[in-house]
Design a protein around this motif. Structure first.
Motif, PDB file in Angstrom:
ATOM      1  N   LYS A   1       0.772  -1.174  -0.049  1.00 30.48           N
ATOM      2  CA  LYS A   1      -0.006  -0.152  -0.149  1.00 30.48           C
ATOM      3  C   LYS A   1       0.803   1.308   0.025  1.00 30.48           C
ATOM      4  CE  LYS A   1      -3.854  -2.189   2.455  1.00 30.48           C
ATOM      5  NZ  LYS A   1      -4.732  -2.194   4.039  1.00 30.48           N
ATOM      6  N   ASP A   2       1.965   1.140   0.639  1.00 29.23           N
ATOM      7  CA  ASP A   2       2.924   2.244   0.758  1.00 29.23           C
ATOM      8  C   ASP A   2       3.628   2.818  -0.592  1.00 29.23           C
ATOM      9  OD1 ASP A   2       2.480   2.605   3.815  1.00 29.23           O
ATOM     10  OD2 ASP A   2       3.630   0.770   3.940  1.00 29.23           O
ATOM     11  N   VAL A   3       3.970   1.592  -0.942  1.00 34.10           N
ATOM     12  CA  VAL A   3       4.605   1.692  -2.260  1.00 34.10           C
ATOM     13  C   VAL A   3       3.755   2.130  -3.405  1.00 34.10           C
ATOM     14  CG1 VAL A   3       5.937   0.291  -4.314  1.00 34.10           C
ATOM     15  CG2 VAL A   3       6.262  -0.171  -1.778  1.00 34.10           C
ATOM     16  N   ASP A   4       2.617   1.612  -3.448  1.00 32.05           N
ATOM     17  CA  ASP A   4       1.477   1.864  -4.231  1.00 32.05           C
ATOM     18  C   ASP A   4       1.271   3.720  -4.206  1.00 32.05           C
ATOM     19  OD1 ASP A   4       1.112  -0.425  -5.438  1.00 32.05           O
ATOM     20  OD2 ASP A   4      -0.648  -0.722  -4.573  1.00 32.05           O
ATOM     21  N   LEU A   5       1.160   3.979  -3.027  1.00 30.85           N
ATOM     22  CA  LEU A   5       0.900   5.400  -2.757  1.00 30.85           C
ATOM     23  C   LEU A   5       2.006   6.327  -3.316  1.00 30.85           C
ATOM     24  CD1 LEU A   5      -1.421   7.297  -1.141  1.00 30.85           C
ATOM     25  CD2 LEU A   5       0.013   7.179   0.879  1.00 30.85           C
ATOM     26  N   ALA A   6       3.274   6.063  -3.138  1.00 27.25           N
ATOM     27  CA  ALA A   6       4.418   6.780  -3.130  1.00 27.25           C
ATOM     28  C   ALA A   6       4.649   6.727  -4.930  1.00 27.25           C
ATOM     29  CB  ALA A   6       5.641   6.512  -2.742  1.00 27.25           C
ATOM     30  N   ILE A   7       4.273   5.658  -5.581  1.00 26.77           N
ATOM     31  CA  ILE A   7       4.459   5.319  -7.015  1.00 26.77           C
ATOM     32  C   ILE A   7       3.456   6.476  -7.753  1.00 26.77           C
ATOM     33  CG2 ILE A   7       4.245   4.118  -9.144  1.00 26.77           C
ATOM     34  CD1 ILE A   7       5.501   1.932  -7.674  1.00 26.77           C
ATOM     35  N   GLN A   8       2.259   6.393  -7.053  1.00 28.01           N
ATOM     36  CA  GLN A   8       1.078   7.111  -7.750  1.00 28.01           C
ATOM     37  C   GLN A   8       1.246   8.668  -7.467  1.00 28.01           C
ATOM     38  OE1 GLN A   8      -1.380   5.693  -9.572  1.00 28.01           O
ATOM     39  NE2 GLN A   8      -1.676   7.845 -10.202  1.00 28.01           N
ATOM     40  N   ALA A   9       1.783   8.918  -6.461  1.00 27.31           N
ATOM     41  CA  ALA A   9       2.199  10.582  -6.329  1.00 27.31           C
ATOM     42  C   ALA A   9       3.190  11.160  -7.012  1.00 27.31           C
ATOM     43  CB  ALA A   9       2.710  10.687  -4.802  1.00 27.31           C
ATOM     44  N   ALA A  10       4.195  10.096  -7.462  1.00 24.97           N
ATOM     45  CA  ALA A  10       4.931  10.669  -8.551  1.00 24.97           C
ATOM     46  C   ALA A  10       4.414  10.626  -9.855  1.00 24.97           C
ATOM     47  CB  ALA A  10       6.387   9.531  -8.240  1.00 24.97           C
ATOM     48  N   ARG A  11       3.761   9.587 -10.329  1.00 25.49           N
ATOM     49  CA  ARG A  11       3.050   9.519 -11.454  1.00 25.49           C
ATOM     50  C   ARG A  11       2.135  10.694 -11.739  1.00 25.49           C
ATOM     51  NH1 ARG A  11       5.093   7.068 -15.059  1.00 25.49           N
ATOM     52  NH2 ARG A  11       4.801   8.823 -16.223  1.00 25.49           N
ATOM     53  N   ASP A  12       1.276  11.307 -10.524  1.00 26.77           N
ATOM     54  CA  ASP A  12       0.372  12.312 -10.885  1.00 26.77           C
ATOM     55  C   ASP A  12       1.169  13.759 -11.035  1.00 26.77           C
ATOM     56  OD1 ASP A  12      -1.596  10.518 -10.531  1.00 26.77           O
ATOM     57  OD2 ASP A  12      -2.032  11.059  -8.396  1.00 26.77           O
ATOM     58  N   ALA A  13       2.560  13.630 -10.459  1.00 29.00           N
ATOM     59  CA  ALA A  13       3.046  14.799 -10.443  1.00 29.00           C
ATOM     60  C   ALA A  13       4.043  15.126 -11.686  1.00 29.00           C
ATOM     61  CB  ALA A  13       3.905  14.996  -9.172  1.00 29.00           C
ATOM     62  N   PHE A  14       4.135  13.911 -12.547  1.00 33.54           N
ATOM     63  CA  PHE A  14       5.020  13.929 -13.639  1.00 33.54           C
ATOM     64  C   PHE A  14       4.571  14.991 -14.723  1.00 33.54           C
ATOM     65  CE2 PHE A  14       6.607  12.410 -17.550  1.00 33.54           C
ATOM     66  CZ  PHE A  14       7.754  12.644 -17.604  1.00 33.54           C
ATOM     67  N   GLU A  15       3.502  14.879 -15.062  1.00 31.16           N
ATOM     68  CA  GLU A  15       2.922  15.831 -16.299  1.00 31.16           C
ATOM     69  C   GLU A  15       3.129  17.225 -16.016  1.00 31.16           C
ATOM     70  OE1 GLU A  15       1.505  17.031 -19.940  1.00 31.16           O
ATOM     71  OE2 GLU A  15       1.678  14.829 -19.149  1.00 31.16           O
ATOM     72  N   SER A  16       2.931  17.833 -14.720  1.00 29.28           N
ATOM     73  CA  SER A  16       3.246  19.026 -14.630  1.00 29.28           C
ATOM     74  C   SER A  16       4.653  19.363 -14.509  1.00 29.28           C
ATOM     75  CB  SER A  16       2.418  19.422 -13.300  1.00 29.28           C
ATOM     76  OG  SER A  16       2.805  20.862 -13.077  1.00 29.28           O
TER      77      SER A  16
END
Length: 476
Positions: free
Chosen positions: A43-58
């Motif tokens: 769960k922690d790994v998923d949360l961290a990866i998704q945060a990085a994924r969401d921030a990448f476009e911007s």
């Protein structure tokens, strides 16, 4: 240290999930507790990866000047926390506080940030080739897995160029050296990096590494660690065709040419090997000496070892601290025993702790001689204060012995002149070679051949690792 059991995700300190577990942090000099960290679960790994994924476009579209201002701000805050960083490194992995930790280990992080800034300012992110405009663009979300032996050196040589390139990231520092990474997360938070660009979780490498390496949301894995860990990352990343950058182990040869200043060459070789308690992947761990000079070289090596003070890393008079953790201490002790079992000549040191140091993971600076290159102690990375001396017949024999290894990270040559040493350097199958005691230089590429890794770090070469290449074709 606040929030030690929390992760830094999406710009905030976040409590670990219910599938995380606690892990004690032990001071290797005292064996006392420095607190507990949380080891991430899925769960922690998923949360961290998704945060990085969401921030990448911007973040990937942020102008270079803005990204470099962010990096400069991190450098500024890092400077203000330099003492805290040195203290954390000394407590977590035993580097002597007032010398190695304060003057080398902690400043190396700043050095990589500054070198990256200079490299990025002059880097051609776009160039015209015929009718095509060739662009260098951020590779995407990067998983970073780093070890405990040079913590900020190996973290910042990834984090700094990733920011400059426009990547977002998930850092997984060693669970044996989490304190310095925690300070870095505080630095980045204070510097105001946008949410989700930098995320940090702790975790067991064998568990979290495959989660990061196999996740389709991760575009690249950058690992510094063992050859075994590098193979695991490569296999886990293969199905999603990730880019991988691997800086792995070494068993570097130090060739002392027959006409060198033997006193100076052996002294430098022993001191370089023992630096950081021998816990450096590029350490000159195999000293190659012309067979007629071996006895003289042994005497010099023994004298140098006798002058090395081992003990409390808080005492500025001690040059060597402890092995960084109990697991590695046991590994080093078993390899020393193996050398004795194999029949190598024990010049100095040996198994057990130095006299008077019953508490802490201290090892005796050890030199073996009359070592055959087929022995285990000549072929496997020991990662402790253990030097092996191998005799050679002539220079061609020395080159053959130097290259007879699965590793190819670094090499060392000491000759009567640097010109003489440079001739041998061209024959060594390694990514780096030091001539006559020359030191590393941060703008130069760091990395190796063969089982020592894939890709290069530091300076412009490190920046390129985090960039993709795109051709945009125009009609005219």
């Amino acid at each position: 240290m606040n929030n030690l059991a929390k992760f830094y995700i999406n710009g905030a300190w976040v409590a670990a999930s219910d599938d995380a577990r606690l892990h004690p942090v032990t001071n290797p000099a005292t064996e006392a507790s420095e607190g507990d960290i949380s080891l991430a679960g899925k769960k922690d790994v998923d949360l961290a990866i998704q945060a990085a994924r969401d921030a990448f476009e911007s973040f990937s579209q942020t102008p270079l000047d803005e990204r470099l201002k962010m990096l400069a701000r991190i450098l500024e805050v890092y400077q203000s926390r330099l003492d805290d960083m040195a203290d954390a490194i000394s407590r977590e992995m035993g580097a002597p506080r007032h010398t190695l930790a304060a003057k080398v280990q902690a400043p190396m992080g700043m050095g990589h940030a500054q070198t990256t800034l200079e490299a990025a300012k002059s880097f051609e992110f776009e160039q015209q080739l015929g009718r095509a405009r060739v662009r260098r663009e951020p590779v995407g979300v990067v998983a970073m897995i780093t070890p405990w032996n040079w913590p900020m050196n190996q973290v910042m040589c990834k984090v700094a160029p990733a920011i400059a390139a426009g990547c977002t990231m998930v850092l997984k520092p060693s669970e044996f050296a989490p304190l310095s990474a925690h300070v870095l997360a505080e630095i980045i938070d204070e510097a105001g990096l946008p949410k989700g660009v930098f995320n940090m979780i702790y975790g067991d490498g064998a568990e979290v590494g495959p989660m990061l390496s196999s996740d389709a949301r991760v575009d690249m894995v950058s690992l510094t660690g063992s050859t075994r860990a590098g193979a695991s990352v490569s296999k886990e990343a293969a199905d999603t065709f990730k880019r991988i950058s691997l800086e792995l182990g070494g068993k570097s040869a130090n060739v002392l040419l027959p006409d060198c200043d033997l006193e100076k060459a052996v002294t430098h070789g022993v001191q370089s090997m023992m630096n950081n308690t021998g816990q450096s992947c590029n350490a000159p761990s195999r000293m190659l000496v012309q067979e007629g000079q071996l006895e003289q070289a042994e005497a010099i090596a023994a004298k140098v070892c006798e002058s090395i003070t081992v003990g409390d890393p808080q005492d500025k008079n001690n040059r060597l601290g402890p092995i960084a953790n109990e697991r590695q201490f046991k590994r080093v002790q078993s390899m020393i025993e193996k050398g004795i079992e194999e029949g190598a000549k024990l010049v100095c040191g040996g198994p057990g702790k130095p006299e008077g140091l019953d508490k802490g993971f201290y090892a005796r600076p050890t030199v073996f001689s009359a070592v055959n290159n087929d022995m285990v102690i000549a072929r496997e990375e020991i990662f402790g204060p253990v030097l092996v001396m191998i005799p050679y017949k002539d220079v061609d024999d020395a080159v053959n012995i130097a290259n007879d290894t699965e590793y190819g990270l670094s090499g060392y040559v000491y000759g009567a002149t640097e010109e003489d040493a440079a001739k041998i350097a061209t024959r060594l199958r390694t990514g780096m070679v030091h001539l006559n005691g020359a030191q590393l230089d941060l703008p130069a590429p760091f990395g190796g051949y063969k089982h020592s890794g894939v890709g290069r770090e530091w300076g412009v070469y490190g920046l390129e690792e985090f960039l993709e290449t795109k051709s945009v074709f125009h009609t005219a």
